[in-house]
Design an enzyme around this catalytic site. Structure first.
Site, short mmCIF file in Angstrom:
data_model
loop_
_atom_site.label_atom_id
_atom_site.label_comp_id
_atom_site.label_asym_id
_atom_site.label_seq_id
_atom_site.Cartn_x
_atom_site.Cartn_y
_atom_site.Cartn_z
N GLY A 144 -4.91 -1.79 4.80
CA GLY A 144 -4.10 -2.92 4.32
C GLY A 144 -4.76 -4.27 4.59
O GLY A 144 -4.82 -5.14 3.73
N ARG A 145 -5.29 -4.44 5.80
CA ARG A 145 -5.89 -5.74 6.16
C ARG A 145 -7.28 -5.92 5.55
O ARG A 145 -7.90 -6.97 5.74
CB ARG A 145 -5.91 -5.90 7.68
CG ARG A 145 -6.56 -4.77 8.43
CD ARG A 145 -6.25 -4.84 9.92
NE ARG A 145 -6.71 -3.67 10.65
CZ ARG A 145 -6.03 -2.54 10.82
NH1 ARG A 145 -4.83 -2.42 10.28
NH2 ARG A 145 -6.52 -1.53 11.51
N HIS B 150 -5.27 -33.07 17.54
CA HIS B 150 -4.16 -33.91 18.01
C HIS B 150 -3.03 -33.07 18.58
O HIS B 150 -1.91 -33.54 18.73
CB HIS B 150 -3.67 -34.80 16.86
CG HIS B 150 -4.77 -35.69 16.37
ND1 HIS B 150 -5.06 -36.90 16.95
CD2 HIS B 150 -5.69 -35.50 15.39
CE1 HIS B 150 -6.10 -37.44 16.33
NE2 HIS B 150 -6.50 -36.61 15.38
N LYS C 144 0.84 -1.21 0.00
CA LYS C 144 0.00 0.00 0.00
C LYS C 144 0.87 1.25 0.00
O LYS C 144 0.69 2.15 -0.80
CB LYS C 144 -0.93 -0.03 1.22
CG LYS C 144 -1.80 1.19 1.34
CD LYS C 144 -2.79 1.06 2.48
CE LYS C 144 -3.49 2.40 2.71
NZ LYS C 144 -4.47 2.34 3.79
N GLU D 13 -5.04 -6.52 14.65
CA GLU D 13 -4.51 -5.22 14.24
C GLU D 13 -5.64 -4.17 14.26
O GLU D 13 -5.39 -2.99 14.47
CB GLU D 13 -3.87 -5.30 12.84
CG GLU D 13 -2.87 -4.19 12.57
CD GLU D 13 -2.10 -4.33 11.28
OE1 GLU D 13 -2.72 -4.28 10.20
OE2 GLU D 13 -0.86 -4.50 11.32
N LYS E 17 9.10 -0.56 14.40
CA LYS E 17 9.70 -0.27 13.09
C LYS E 17 10.74 0.84 13.22
O LYS E 17 11.83 0.75 12.66
CB LYS E 17 8.61 0.25 12.12
CG LYS E 17 7.73 -0.80 11.50
CD LYS E 17 6.86 -0.12 10.43
CE LYS E 17 5.63 -0.91 10.10
NZ LYS E 17 4.68 -0.23 9.23
N GLU F 140 10.50 -4.68 4.55
CA GLU F 140 10.61 -6.08 4.12
C GLU F 140 10.34 -6.19 2.62
O GLU F 140 11.09 -6.83 1.87
CB GLU F 140 9.59 -6.96 4.86
CG GLU F 140 9.85 -7.14 6.34
CD GLU F 140 9.19 -6.07 7.20
OE1 GLU F 140 8.94 -4.94 6.72
OE2 GLU F 140 8.94 -6.37 8.38
#
Ligand code: F6P
Length: 564
Positions: free
Chosen positions: A283-284, A400, A223, A369, A528, A229
């Site tokens: 973004g999400r 399990h 965005k 978030e 950050k 990253e």
């Protein structure tokens, strides 16, 4: 940047001094109600009401929700709906769909719903009909995905592109990866998809030797186009491509998805190869935008349109259904009931469908978030608990591993079971067993097993009294543990779109009830910013004291430097 004062919370217009949730009359009524509710037995409630399943279930946008296995009575739902009304859920829902700037700390509209809306009626932001831009980009996504899928869009050496590598993180990664996996069965047979997100080069380095640069398309999705990253990985991928295919290759092998045209062109991707979206898409919440390009490539533009239509159908339901029959509202209110009245700290998501394996991670970002906040819209402490810790994995695998704790641990963990009724499979027996396990787990969590039942069972197995005394406490289950079950008719783009939109609106409703801003994420910024200073110190450019004031971090930096 100076921020305008937040508009008063709807509840504040009635009670100016007492708009904190904990001070609301509906909240107080629920507290009194809860004092009697804590010990209700769900099994007894089923015994008392043979129609409980029918009236504690809902259908919307093709999905079915069974919420009968919850510690609620009709009065609970009525009181929770009163809370929603008092907190202004309906008004705020109207404002969101209308494009009001309800993300007040960033002064942005919240319009992911516009990404899946038809071209009419118009949806205005700052005097502009955003649906025009949305449909223009959808047309470009269609044209591009048609060309790649048909082999018309070729790489720099004339070969069709068969490998798609999405480089992005957070919302620019979790959404496209989750939906491509969920709809894997509908994917174009000659396209394969990879998702690179981590700054750890192990991820990219594990992938690059396995793919052919001549047939690879990189999608750089960000965005902001400033996320460390993503930009680092994109540079590394471009260097690898140029090394193998020459300096002109990025023009045919790199596209970008972003709101930041200047940064995309500065990176060296032509604006013609950029698919834009807008600051009113969080973004999400962006998988419906061009961030969903990998899905359009995988299942085609018609499939992508179906995905959007499924979400739009859930939007229409959410906007119009009365609160007590509104699927996202009910899911949200149940979450508030457990979080704020039973102090359930976590929520487990259990998809009984292998291809939904990335759904828990996707919902983790969506929920945590959005609602992992501690101050309200006015900047005051919320004073009640907000988002639960959300976690989970596919069934039957979880059974399990951690289901032991769900059944017999000290924490009560509400569970959302999600499964698919029709499977296109050559192994129908597997699907039957999958459904059986899904339904049996929610039944077991609710029913439990008394110590008397455990004793009878052990006696029937021929154990002596001493062994029965020793084992019975271990073999009994408290039960009365709540869950929802969501059924998809089949794993189609439409059903998946509806499912994601269901959770988006659930998170929205909870945010309104808690009085928080679900659409910013300032909490990710501090780490950050610190990482930049620490990185400089690790590189030896500055002294560790300049990067960080604490002895622990300085000590770690020193150890890392001497290890290199
Ligand atoms: O750091 C958190 C975050 O901003 C998320 O909200 C977002 O989805 C992710 O980073 C990626 O951001 P971008 O798409 O701008 O690269």
């Amino acid at each position: 940047m100076s921020l305008p004062a937040s508009p008063p919370h709807p509840a504040c217009t009635v009670q100016s001094a007492a708009c904190a949730l904990s001070a609301s009359p509906a909240f107080a009524a629920l507290q009194s109600h809860h004092a009697t509710a804590a010990d209700w037995s769900m099994c007894a409630l089923f015994d008392q009401d043979p129609t409980r399943f029918e009236h504690c279930s809902l259908e919307a946008a093709g999905l079915f929700l069974d919420y009968s296995k919850n510690r609620i009575m009709d009065e609970t739902v009525a009181l929770l709906c009163a809370l929603a009304r008092e907190r202004g859920v309906e008004e705020r829902r109207t404002r969101m769909f209308a494009g009001d700037k309800i993300n007040t700390t960033e002064q942005r509209a919240v319009l992911h719903t516009a990404l899946r809306a038809p071209g009419t009626p118009p949806i205005m932001v700052d005097g502009q009909d955003v649906t025009v831009d949305v449909h223009a980009v959808l047309a470009r996504i269609r044209a591009f995905s048609d060309r790649v899928r048909s082999g018309q869009w070729t790489g720099t050496r004339g070969k069709a592109l068969t490998t798609v590598v999405n480089i992005g993180i957070g919302g620019s990664f979790l959404g496209p990866k989750m939906v491509c996996q969920a709809l894997r069965a509908n994917c174009h047979p000659s396209l394969t998809f990879h998702f690179v997100s981590n700054i750890d080069s192990n991820e990219l380095d594990a992938l690059l030797p396995r793919i052919d640069p001549d047939t690879t398309l990189f999608i750089v999705a960000s965005k902001t186009f400033g996320t460390a990253e993503t930009i680092m990985n994109a540079h590394a991928a471009r260097a690898w491509l140029v090394e193998h295919c020459g300096a002109d290759a990025p023009a045919r092998h790199f596209v970008a998805v972003s709101t930041n045209r200047a940064a995309v062109t500065a990176f060296g991707i032509d604006a013609d190869n950029m698919f834009p979206f807008w600051d009113w898409v969080g973004g999400r919440y962006s998988v419906w935008s061009a961030v969903g390009l990998p899905l359009a490539l995988a299942i085609g533009a018609d499939g992508f349109a179906e995905f959007l239509a499924g979400a739009h159908a859930m939007d229409a339901h959410f906007r119009s259904a009365p609160l007590a029959q509104n699927m996202p509202v009910i899911l949200a209110l149940l979450g508030v009931w457990y979080r704020n009245f039973f102090d359930c700290r976590t929520l487990s998501i259990a998809p009984y469908w292998q291809d939904l394996q990335y759904l828990p991670a996707y919902l983790q970002q969506l929920d945590m978030e959005s609602n992992g906040k501690q101050v309200d819209l006015g900047g005051r402490p919320v004073k009640v608990a907000t988002a639960p810790v959300l976690w989970g994995d596919v069934g039957t695998n979880g059974q399990h591993a951690y289901f032991q704790l769900l059944h017999q641990g000290c924490e009560v963990v509400p569970v959302d079971f999600i499964t698919v009724l029709h499977a296109d499979t050559t192994r129908p027996a597997h699907h039957t067993a999958l459904l059986a396990n899904c339904f049996a787990q929610s039944a077991a969590l609710m029913r439990g097993k008394t110590e008397a039942e455990a004793r009878t069972e052990l006696a029937a197995q021929g154990l002596d009294a001493g062994a029965i005394d020793a084992l019975a406490p271990h073999r009994s289950f408290p039960g009365n543990r709540p869950s929802n079950t969501i059924l998809l008719p089949a794993m189609t783009p439409h059903a998946l779109g509806a499912l994601i939109a269901l959770y988006e609106h659930k998170v929205f409703v909870q945010g309104v009830i808690w009085g928080i801003n679900s659409f910013d994420q300032w909490g990710v910024e501090l780490g950050k910013a610190l990482a930049k200073g620490v990185e400089s110190a690790l590189q030896g450019n500055v002294e560790a004291t300049d990067a960080t004031g604490d002895a622990s971090t300085r000590g770690l930096i020193a150890r890392a430097r001497s290890a290199r």
